[in-house]
Scaffold this active site. Structure first.
Site, mmCIF file in Angstrom:
data_model
loop_
_atom_site.group_PDB
_atom_site.id
_atom_site.type_symbol
_atom_site.label_atom_id
_atom_site.label_comp_id
_atom_site.label_asym_id
_atom_site.label_seq_id
_atom_site.Cartn_x
_atom_site.Cartn_y
_atom_site.Cartn_z
ATOM 1 N N ASP A 30 0.877 -1.418 0.454
ATOM 2 C CA ASP A 30 -0.040 0.087 -0.209
ATOM 3 C C ASP A 30 1.108 0.953 0.045
ATOM 4 O OD1 ASP A 30 -3.167 1.133 0.311
ATOM 5 O OD2 ASP A 30 -1.391 2.404 2.087
ATOM 6 N N ASP A 52 -9.182 0.234 1.413
ATOM 7 C CA ASP A 52 -9.614 1.016 0.310
ATOM 8 C C ASP A 52 -10.596 0.274 -0.571
ATOM 9 O OD1 ASP A 52 -6.988 2.409 1.178
ATOM 10 O OD2 ASP A 52 -5.230 0.221 -0.188
ATOM 11 N N THR A 72 -3.048 5.789 -5.150
ATOM 12 C CA THR A 72 -1.535 6.345 -3.955
ATOM 13 C C THR A 72 -0.150 6.371 -5.042
ATOM 14 O OG1 THR A 72 -1.286 4.889 -2.463
ATOM 15 C CG2 THR A 72 -2.936 6.251 -1.987
ATOM 16 N N THR A 73 -0.339 4.925 -4.977
ATOM 17 C CA THR A 73 0.700 4.087 -5.459
ATOM 18 C C THR A 73 0.594 5.374 -7.223
ATOM 19 O OG1 THR A 73 1.119 2.512 -4.251
ATOM 20 C CG2 THR A 73 2.505 2.875 -6.508
#
Length: 542
Positions: A65, A386, A98-99
């Site tokens: 994550d 998520d 997010t990545t």
């Protein structure tokens, strides 16, 4: 004297301060930002790898994550911390991606460095990036499909896509159903209130044994063995007040000359506890969940009245059960009334050592997640969190796009076509922006062990032929219609990732002078000597 002073440079900075200007400052900032992006890039996609993060105290976190990795890393470079804010913003606003956001930010700066080398002014680059970001979000909206909040099949696909590549992947179908059911139970008029979804975890069992409870769960034991363990028609008192003898506010001493006097004191204390229990009974309560302690004598009287009680319940549990049971948290037992009670049922699961509490008209639900070990269940919880966020986003926003980098390739193609209408050097920035979006399919293919160039060429060709939903299937390595195969993502997640990445990249590019009161890295090492290294303390963390 003024003539002599005019011939000397004015020194306004301390000897310990550092200053980096112009191209050196830009290179420093871009290197730091790219280092952050590179650190998480290998975690992207279903075939992304995990990171093991070891804290100073020896605590181990295993995850892929993005925001968790960046929060746990020991980063002390100010520019790198600006990129971390991209991940945190993405997590707060969209719940996932997010990545992707960090990777795009790093690639935008990487491409901007090439433009700077061609003497394109940073102002022109930032203006072009801002324009491209607005165009990209507009194109995402044009491509996005409308989603019915009652379309369980599509919502499950959204949840499964989010969980793919994370700890929840092996049982993603069963877990996706739990996620969608949970979101739908706390949705009113397409408004999702995730605060009414509580997550509890247990180790020692498999993820497939996870379940959804209509209500709450408390990991507590009855305070007395003679108490009932299940109450179907429960009248539940949520109490934030100890059922104990009230202590005097000041220290006192009592001289006892007769054993009868001592017995009299004990009898008075016992009577006080008996009155407290009687007061609870008179309200009609047959279950007491107490945040504070319960005296041993009070436990005896509660059991005698056939009242189930637990003590030292968590404040967060009581707050959640307040909504589940439509009850009031009582802070003073002397003022308790029947209207403060919540109606429902409570049952004891002996295999889990948990109390399951359900309300008659419960709005809150509990996801009970199970895993074999602490590390497994922690990563499972991150994946489920998520998934809950993206399903909630899809229900609230009502739009979804094809995953597997289909949307990035389509938007990049449209940006290149639109770049011809942009005048000046901003056109170069728009084209560069389009190139940055294509990082996503290249990284997905690379992480899957496939040739990224061949994959990119195939995807571009498919989209040029009008296949808007053509994406990359990491399992087969083929280009396919990912929307039809169930690889679906919320449109808002993509828009937020592009917007956040653009704002961060532009913020970095507008800096041409770094003035530091000391070393730019706070991690100076044993000898106190620091350097201008891009990541400062990050190296030790990785």
């Amino acid at each position: 004297m003024s003539d002599r002073m005019q011939g000397q440079p004015m020194i306004v900075m301390s000897e310990d301060s550092q200053r980096v200007k112009d191209k050196d400052a830009q290179e420093h900032n871009i290197s730091a930002a790219r280092a952050v992006a590179d650190a998480v890039r290998s975690t992207l996609g279903p075939k992304g790898m995990d990171k093991m993060l070891v804290s100073d105290t020896g605590d181990v976190t295993i995850t892929n994550d993005g925001v968790t990795i960046l929060k746990e890393m020991d980063i002390d470079n100010p520019t790198a911390e600006m990129i971390i804010e991209v991940a945190e913003t993405q997590e707060n606003e969209a719940g996932d991606g997010t990545t992707t956001a960090v990777a795009i930010a790093g690639e935008l700066l990487n491409n901007a460095e090439d433009l700077l080398g061609q003497d394109v002014h940073p102002t022109a680059i930032t203006k072009g990036f801002h324009l491209a970001s607005e165009m990209a979000c507009e194109e995402i909206d044009n491509v996005a499909e409308s989603v019915d909040s009652g379309d369980e099949t599509l919502l499950r696909h959204v949840a499964e896509t989010s969980m793919t590549g994370k700890g929840a992947e092996l049982d993603k179908e069963a877990l996706a159903k739990l996620v969608v059911d949970a979101v739908q139970q706390v949705t009113v008029d397409n408004t999702v209130d995730l605060e009414y979804i509580k997550i509890e975890t247990q180790t020692g069992r498999t993820a497939s044994e996870s379940e959804l409870l209509t209500g709450g769960a408390i990991d507590k034991d009855p305070v007395h063995n003679s108490m009932p363990t299940s109450v179907e028609d429960a009248q539940i008192l949520l109490l934030n007040d100890a059922i104990e003898i009230e202590e005097a506010e000041a220290d006192t001493e009592v001289s006892v000359t007769d054993p009868d006097q001592l017995q009299s004191f004990l009898d008075q204390e016992e009577q006080q506890l008996k009155e407290k229990v009687q007061q609870i009974k008179e309200t009609g309560a047959n279950v007491v969940l107490c945040q504070d302690g319960i005296d041993a004598m009070a436990q005896h009287y509660l059991a005698k009245e056939d009242i189930l009680a637990v003590q030292q319940a968590k404040q967060s549990d009581l707050g959640f059960l307040k909504e589940v049971l439509s009850a009031t948290i009582v802070t003073d037992l002397a003022n308790v009334t029947a209207t403060d009670l919540g109606a429902g049922s409570i049952t004891r699961n002996t295999s889990d050592d948990l109390f399951y509490i359900e309300g008659d008209d419960a709005h809150g639900v509990t996801l009970l997640l199970r895993g074999s070990t602490d590390h497994v269940v922690d990563e499972l919880e991150r994946g489920i969190t998520d998934a809950l966020d993206v399903v909630a986003q899809t229900v609230s926003d009502g739009r979804a796009v094809a995953g597997g980098s289909a949307i990035e390739i389509e938007v990049a193609r449209r940006l290149r076509n639109s770049a011809e209408s942009v005048s000046g050097r901003e056109q170069l920035a728009v084209e560069t922006f389009a190139d940055a979006l294509e990082l996503i399919p290249r990284v997905l293919a690379g992480n899957a062990g496939l040739d990224s160039i061949d994959t990119l060429v195939e995807l571009r060709s498919a989209h040029e032929d009008g296949e808007t939903y053509a994406g990359f299937d990491v399992e087969s390595g083929e280009v396919t219609n990912t929307y039809e195969t169930g690889v679906v993502e919320p449109a808002h997640v993509k828009e937020q990732a592009i917007s956040s990445a653009t704002e961060a990249a532009n913020l970095v590019l507008q800096i041409d002078d770094i003035i530091s009161a000391g070393d730019l890295s706070t991690n100076k090492g044993d000898d106190g000597a620091g350097g201008m290294g891009g990541m400062g303390g990050m190296g030790g963390a990785m």
